[in-house]
Design a protein around this motif. Sequence first.
Motif, PDB file in Angstrom:
ATOM      1  N   PHE A   3       0.830  -1.189   0.000  1.00 56.24           N
ATOM      2  CA  PHE A   3       0.000   0.000   0.000  1.00 56.24           C
ATOM      3  C   PHE A   3       0.870   1.246   0.000  1.00 56.24           C
ATOM      4  N   ASP A   4       0.337   2.329  -0.564  1.00 56.72           N
ATOM      5  CA  ASP A   4       1.031   3.616  -0.550  1.00 56.72           C
ATOM      6  C   ASP A   4       0.864   4.315   0.792  1.00 56.72           C
ATOM      7  N   LEU A   5      -0.269   4.055   1.445  1.00 52.45           N
ATOM      8  CA  LEU A   5      -0.590   4.747   2.676  1.00 52.45           C
ATOM      9  C   LEU A   5      -1.397   3.829   3.594  1.00 52.45           C
ATOM     10  N   ILE A   6      -1.020   3.839   4.864  1.00 49.74           N
ATOM     11  CA  ILE A   6      -1.797   3.150   5.896  1.00 49.74           C
ATOM     12  C   ILE A   6      -2.093   4.182   6.968  1.00 49.74           C
ATOM     13  N   PHE A   7      -3.376   4.310   7.326  1.00 50.38           N
ATOM     14  CA  PHE A   7      -3.810   5.262   8.342  1.00 50.38           C
ATOM     15  C   PHE A   7      -4.272   4.487   9.568  1.00 50.38           C
ATOM     16  N   LEU A  19       2.089  -2.095  14.394  1.00 46.10           N
ATOM     17  CA  LEU A  19       3.178  -1.374  13.730  1.00 46.10           C
ATOM     18  C   LEU A  19       3.963  -2.247  12.760  1.00 46.10           C
ATOM     19  N   GLU A  20       4.436  -3.393  13.186  1.00 49.42           N
ATOM     20  CA  GLU A  20       5.244  -4.238  12.301  1.00 49.42           C
ATOM     21  C   GLU A  20       4.442  -4.724  11.090  1.00 49.42           C
ATOM     22  N   ASP A  21       3.170  -5.027  11.285  1.00 51.56           N
ATOM     23  CA  ASP A  21       2.320  -5.409  10.148  1.00 51.56           C
ATOM     24  C   ASP A  21       2.182  -4.247   9.173  1.00 51.56           C
ATOM     25  N   ALA A  22       1.977  -3.053   9.694  1.00 50.78           N
ATOM     26  CA  ALA A  22       1.848  -1.881   8.830  1.00 50.78           C
ATOM     27  C   ALA A  22       3.135  -1.647   8.044  1.00 50.78           C
ATOM     28  N   ILE A  28       8.065   0.838  -0.042  1.00 49.16           N
ATOM     29  CA  ILE A  28       9.170   1.766   0.188  1.00 49.16           C
ATOM     30  C   ILE A  28       8.698   3.156  -0.254  1.00 49.16           C
ATOM     31  N   ASN A  29       8.964   4.158   0.535  1.00 50.71           N
ATOM     32  CA  ASN A  29       8.534   5.549   0.349  1.00 50.71           C
ATOM     33  C   ASN A  29       7.037   5.751   0.588  1.00 50.71           C
ATOM     34  N   GLY A  30       6.338   4.714   1.043  1.00 56.88           N
ATOM     35  CA  GLY A  30       4.948   4.854   1.443  1.00 56.88           C
ATOM     36  C   GLY A  30       4.885   5.366   2.870  1.00 56.88           C
ATOM     37  N   TYR A  31       3.697   5.746   3.293  1.00 49.93           N
ATOM     38  CA  TYR A  31       3.521   6.361   4.606  1.00 49.93           C
ATOM     39  C   TYR A  31       2.583   5.580   5.518  1.00 49.93           C
ATOM     40  N   ILE A  32       2.929   5.624   6.790  1.00 45.36           N
ATOM     41  CA  ILE A  32       2.048   5.169   7.858  1.00 45.36           C
ATOM     42  C   ILE A  32       1.714   6.431   8.649  1.00 45.36           C
ATOM     43  N   GLN A  58       7.979  12.130  11.264  1.00 44.50           N
ATOM     44  CA  GLN A  58       7.725  13.501  11.688  1.00 44.50           C
ATOM     45  C   GLN A  58       6.447  13.496  12.501  1.00 44.50           C
ATOM     46  N   ILE A  59       6.442  14.259  13.576  1.00 42.52           N
ATOM     47  CA  ILE A  59       5.238  14.380  14.394  1.00 42.52           C
ATOM     48  C   ILE A  59       4.772  15.831  14.343  1.00 42.52           C
ATOM     49  N   GLU A  60       3.503  15.989  14.013  1.00 41.65           N
ATOM     50  CA  GLU A  60       2.897  17.315  13.951  1.00 41.65           C
ATOM     51  C   GLU A  60       1.586  17.270  14.722  1.00 41.65           C
ATOM     52  N   GLY A  61       1.605  17.858  15.892  1.00 43.09           N
ATOM     53  CA  GLY A  61       0.417  17.840  16.739  1.00 43.09           C
ATOM     54  C   GLY A  61       0.077  16.420  17.154  1.00 43.09           C
ATOM     55  N   ASP A  62      -1.131  15.980  16.847  1.00 38.51           N
ATOM     56  CA  ASP A  62      -1.594  14.634  17.195  1.00 38.51           C
ATOM     57  C   ASP A  62      -1.316  13.600  16.115  1.00 38.51           C
ATOM     58  N   LEU A  63      -0.659  14.012  15.020  1.00 37.66           N
ATOM     59  CA  LEU A  63      -0.409  13.091  13.907  1.00 37.66           C
ATOM     60  C   LEU A  63       1.060  12.730  13.790  1.00 37.66           C
ATOM     61  N   ALA A  64       1.303  11.465  13.476  1.00 36.98           N
ATOM     62  CA  ALA A  64       2.667  11.009  13.180  1.00 36.98           C
ATOM     63  C   ALA A  64       2.681  10.544  11.722  1.00 36.98           C
ATOM     64  N   PHE A  65       3.660  11.040  10.983  1.00 38.28           N
ATOM     65  CA  PHE A  65       3.857  10.688   9.596  1.00 38.28           C
ATOM     66  C   PHE A  65       5.172   9.909   9.501  1.00 38.28           C
ATOM     67  N   SER A  66       5.069   8.634   9.193  1.00 35.50           N
ATOM     68  CA  SER A  66       6.255   7.785   9.109  1.00 35.50           C
ATOM     69  C   SER A  66       6.408   7.286   7.679  1.00 35.50           C
ATOM     70  N   ARG A  67       7.560   7.609   7.067  1.00 39.67           N
ATOM     71  CA  ARG A  67       7.841   7.149   5.712  1.00 39.67           C
ATOM     72  C   ARG A  67       8.766   5.945   5.783  1.00 39.67           C
ATOM     73  N   LYS A  68       8.400   4.887   5.064  1.00 40.41           N
ATOM     74  CA  LYS A  68       9.232   3.685   5.032  1.00 40.41           C
ATOM     75  C   LYS A  68      10.404   3.940   4.102  1.00 40.41           C
ATOM     76  N   ILE A  69      11.602   3.673   4.613  1.00 45.54           N
ATOM     77  CA  ILE A  69      12.798   3.894   3.816  1.00 45.54           C
ATOM     78  C   ILE A  69      13.421   2.567   3.427  1.00 45.54           C
ATOM     79  N   ASN A  70      14.221   2.619   2.375  1.00 45.81           N
ATOM     80  CA  ASN A  70      14.884   1.428   1.873  1.00 45.81           C
ATOM     81  C   ASN A  70      16.228   1.279   2.564  1.00 45.81           C
ATOM     82  N   LEU A  71      16.446   0.160   3.181  1.00 44.83           N
ATOM     83  CA  LEU A  71      17.727  -0.093   3.866  1.00 44.83           C
ATOM     84  C   LEU A  71      18.677  -0.838   2.973  1.00 44.83           C
TER      85      LEU A  71
END
Length: 71
Positions: A3-7, A19-22, A28-32, A58-71
């Motif tokens: 998926f490109d995005l998981i909310f 978290l680990e399932d998400a 890669i480069n998608g967001y949770i 990145q955390i902004e207020g009550d939201l966390a934006f996590s981008r999956k990176i390629n290791l």
Amino acid sequence: KEFDLIFIDFAARDYIKVLEDAISLVRINGYIIADNISFEKCKDYKESILNHPKLETQIEGDLAFSRKINL
């Protein structure tokens, strides 16, 4: 399937349980994105996403934006 995005927005105490399932489901480069992370019940989740080697977060207020990176 990837998926490109998981909310995440349900019982705050259970965010850490998915978290680990998400991470495995987002591409890669998608967001949770997680809502209401300022609650004390999200402390473990917040610490995990900020320190996870596969995520840039990145955390902004009550939201966390996590981008999956390629290791």
